[in-house]
Design an enzyme around this catalytic site. Sequence first.
Site, PDB file in Angstrom:
ATOM      1  N   THR A 198       0.807  -1.216   0.000  1.00  0.00           N
ATOM      2  CA  THR A 198       0.000   0.000   0.000  1.00  0.00           C
ATOM      3  C   THR A 198       0.843   1.271   0.000  1.00  0.00           C
ATOM      4  O   THR A 198       0.311   2.368  -0.143  1.00  0.00           O
ATOM      5  CB  THR A 198      -0.940   0.030   1.223  1.00  0.00           C
ATOM      6  OG1 THR A 198      -0.149  -0.043   2.420  1.00  0.00           O
ATOM      7  CG2 THR A 198      -1.915  -1.125   1.184  1.00  0.00           C
ATOM      8  N   ASN A 240       4.118   3.862  -1.366  1.00  0.00           N
ATOM      9  CA  ASN A 240       4.508   4.383  -2.682  1.00  0.00           C
ATOM     10  C   ASN A 240       5.346   3.386  -3.461  1.00  0.00           C
ATOM     11  O   ASN A 240       5.108   3.138  -4.644  1.00  0.00           O
ATOM     12  CB  ASN A 240       5.295   5.689  -2.526  1.00  0.00           C
ATOM     13  CG  ASN A 240       4.440   6.843  -2.048  1.00  0.00           C
ATOM     14  OD1 ASN A 240       3.233   6.839  -2.224  1.00  0.00           O
ATOM     15  ND2 ASN A 240       5.072   7.842  -1.449  1.00  0.00           N
ATOM     16  N   VAL A 241       6.351   2.813  -2.804  1.00  0.00           N
ATOM     17  CA  VAL A 241       7.255   1.888  -3.493  1.00  0.00           C
ATOM     18  C   VAL A 241       6.559   0.562  -3.779  1.00  0.00           C
ATOM     19  O   VAL A 241       6.706  -0.016  -4.859  1.00  0.00           O
ATOM     20  CB  VAL A 241       8.545   1.675  -2.679  1.00  0.00           C
ATOM     21  CG1 VAL A 241       9.430   0.605  -3.326  1.00  0.00           C
ATOM     22  CG2 VAL A 241       9.326   2.983  -2.558  1.00  0.00           C
ATOM     23  N   CYS A 276      18.198   4.856  -2.826  1.00  0.00           N
ATOM     24  CA  CYS A 276      17.747   5.448  -4.089  1.00  0.00           C
ATOM     25  C   CYS A 276      18.788   6.362  -4.709  1.00  0.00           C
ATOM     26  O   CYS A 276      19.017   6.328  -5.926  1.00  0.00           O
ATOM     27  CB  CYS A 276      16.441   6.204  -3.869  1.00  0.00           C
ATOM     28  SG  CYS A 276      16.461   7.338  -2.462  1.00  0.00           S
ATOM     29  N   GLN A 332      17.088  15.730  -3.664  1.00  0.00           N
ATOM     30  CA  GLN A 332      16.219  14.566  -3.534  1.00  0.00           C
ATOM     31  C   GLN A 332      14.769  14.952  -3.265  1.00  0.00           C
ATOM     32  O   GLN A 332      14.462  15.765  -2.399  1.00  0.00           O
ATOM     33  CB  GLN A 332      16.746  13.648  -2.419  1.00  0.00           C
ATOM     34  CG  GLN A 332      18.115  13.071  -2.774  1.00  0.00           C
ATOM     35  CD  GLN A 332      18.681  12.162  -1.705  1.00  0.00           C
ATOM     36  OE1 GLN A 332      19.849  12.272  -1.358  1.00  0.00           O
ATOM     37  NE2 GLN A 332      17.883  11.245  -1.171  1.00  0.00           N
ATOM     38  N   GLY A 346      10.947  10.404  -1.505  1.00  0.00           N
ATOM     39  CA  GLY A 346      11.926   9.562  -0.821  1.00  0.00           C
ATOM     40  C   GLY A 346      11.596   9.388   0.651  1.00  0.00           C
ATOM     41  O   GLY A 346      12.093   8.458   1.300  1.00  0.00           O
ATOM     42  N   LYS A 383      25.408   6.425   3.562  1.00  0.00           N
ATOM     43  CA  LYS A 383      24.934   5.324   2.719  1.00  0.00           C
ATOM     44  C   LYS A 383      25.530   5.419   1.316  1.00  0.00           C
ATOM     45  O   LYS A 383      25.945   4.406   0.737  1.00  0.00           O
ATOM     46  CB  LYS A 383      23.402   5.347   2.619  1.00  0.00           C
ATOM     47  CG  LYS A 383      22.671   4.947   3.885  1.00  0.00           C
ATOM     48  CD  LYS A 383      21.165   5.166   3.710  1.00  0.00           C
ATOM     49  CE  LYS A 383      20.407   4.926   4.997  1.00  0.00           C
ATOM     50  NZ  LYS A 383      18.951   5.196   4.843  1.00  0.00           N
ATOM     51  N   ARG A 409      17.213  17.685   0.596  1.00  0.00           N
ATOM     52  CA  ARG A 409      15.810  17.477   0.244  1.00  0.00           C
ATOM     53  C   ARG A 409      15.287  18.755  -0.423  1.00  0.00           C
ATOM     54  O   ARG A 409      15.512  19.865   0.088  1.00  0.00           O
ATOM     55  CB  ARG A 409      14.987  17.167   1.492  1.00  0.00           C
ATOM     56  CG  ARG A 409      13.581  16.695   1.192  1.00  0.00           C
ATOM     57  CD  ARG A 409      13.572  15.276   0.639  1.00  0.00           C
ATOM     58  NE  ARG A 409      13.869  14.277   1.649  1.00  0.00           N
ATOM     59  CZ  ARG A 409      14.062  12.994   1.382  1.00  0.00           C
ATOM     60  NH1 ARG A 409      14.003  12.556   0.135  1.00  0.00           N
ATOM     61  NH2 ARG A 409      14.339  12.140   2.353  1.00  0.00           N
ATOM     62  N   HIS A 433      14.898  12.210  -8.244  1.00  0.00           N
ATOM     63  CA  HIS A 433      16.121  12.683  -7.601  1.00  0.00           C
ATOM     64  C   HIS A 433      17.091  13.189  -8.661  1.00  0.00           C
ATOM     65  O   HIS A 433      17.234  12.590  -9.738  1.00  0.00           O
ATOM     66  CB  HIS A 433      16.800  11.546  -6.838  1.00  0.00           C
ATOM     67  CG  HIS A 433      16.118  11.148  -5.568  1.00  0.00           C
ATOM     68  ND1 HIS A 433      14.996  11.775  -5.073  1.00  0.00           N
ATOM     69  CD2 HIS A 433      16.423  10.159  -4.665  1.00  0.00           C
ATOM     70  CE1 HIS A 433      14.638  11.197  -3.930  1.00  0.00           C
ATOM     71  NE2 HIS A 433      15.497  10.220  -3.662  1.00  0.00           N
ATOM     72  N   ASN A 487      13.111   8.263  -8.524  1.00  0.00           N
ATOM     73  CA  ASN A 487      13.579   7.556  -7.335  1.00  0.00           C
ATOM     74  C   ASN A 487      12.659   6.421  -6.905  1.00  0.00           C
ATOM     75  O   ASN A 487      13.095   5.476  -6.235  1.00  0.00           O
ATOM     76  CB  ASN A 487      13.747   8.529  -6.167  1.00  0.00           C
ATOM     77  CG  ASN A 487      12.489   9.298  -5.852  1.00  0.00           C
ATOM     78  OD1 ASN A 487      12.046  10.123  -6.656  1.00  0.00           O
ATOM     79  ND2 ASN A 487      11.894   9.042  -4.700  1.00  0.00           N
TER      80      ASN A 487
END
Length: 340
Positions: free
Chosen positions: A11, A13-14, A130, A157, A161, A215, A236, A243, A316
């Site tokens: 459910t 976004n991704v 991402c 970004q 995200g 990361k 952001r 992105h 992204n």
Amino acid sequence: MGYKIAVVGATGNVGREMLNILSERAFPVDEIAALASRRSLGSEVSFGDTTLKTQDLATFDFAGWDIALFAVGSDATKDQAPRAAKAGCVVIDNSSLYRYDPDVPLIVPEINADAIEGYSKKNIIANPNCSTAQMVVALKPLHDRTRIKRVVVSTYQSVSGAGKDGIDELWDQTKSIYNPTDDKPATTFTKQIAFNVIPHIGGFMEDGSTQEEWKMVAETKKIVDPSIKVTATCVRVPVFVGHSEAINIEFEDFLDEEEARDILREAPGVMVIDKREDGGYVSPTECVGDFATFISRIRQDSTIDNGLNLWCVSDNLRKGAALNAVQIAELLGSRFLKKG
């Protein structure tokens, strides 16, 4: 004949994008399950022309299922991914939980497909961050031509995200700018995101960098080459999806910008749009819904001996997350799993 696929976090976004891409790419599916937390139980999501009702992740039996695409946070992944893997279902995880585990391959299929051979150690494969995913797609073909010594990257970004809450916060704050009586203070982000930029993604670390910046450093080393030095500033910006990255690269040997442009034009997953004229480059709104990572503004850096600058843009939610996960599933199926 196909596979039994579970989409975990269906459910979000991704998760929704994973379902879309599985359908768009005609992934061979015999059966598909949409899994979510108990609070989303019974919610409906789309898979092509089919409507799926979500099932409870906590009680789902993964035995007999081939692949689980995880798009939930690290806490839920920590509880549920080992359970799925133990049941014989290969987990492709979009969280950060397993990315730095030496027994879990961290895969971008265009870059290090052979690393997938290590998946059987834990039955888990990690999807990169991402911002890292799109950058390494651009870096690796150049690195193969002449070794990269150092990368300086600044990211721009989008709020997606940060999930649906990030999108909602940008939307609500943007509306409130024109309606001063309807104040929308920052809750998802640390400062107002509408008409603003925030140089802060993830928690701060002892050296002053943020988790998102760390990361990018660690994942680039694991995916491409541990000898590459990377420094990142992650920001952001008030963009819903897509992105962008300004990347400065220092090589061991000289690489002409024209040769770099030709190399990237031939690189898998890359689309070069690079004209030195008004609009001769790609912006984030133009990449939404596309599979490619777009490269523009390729040019020599005259301040160092062997330097290049480039502009890198990607959706992204796709290459940075859902698309890469589905590509890993395709790679896994082609090399290791039997259909049906």
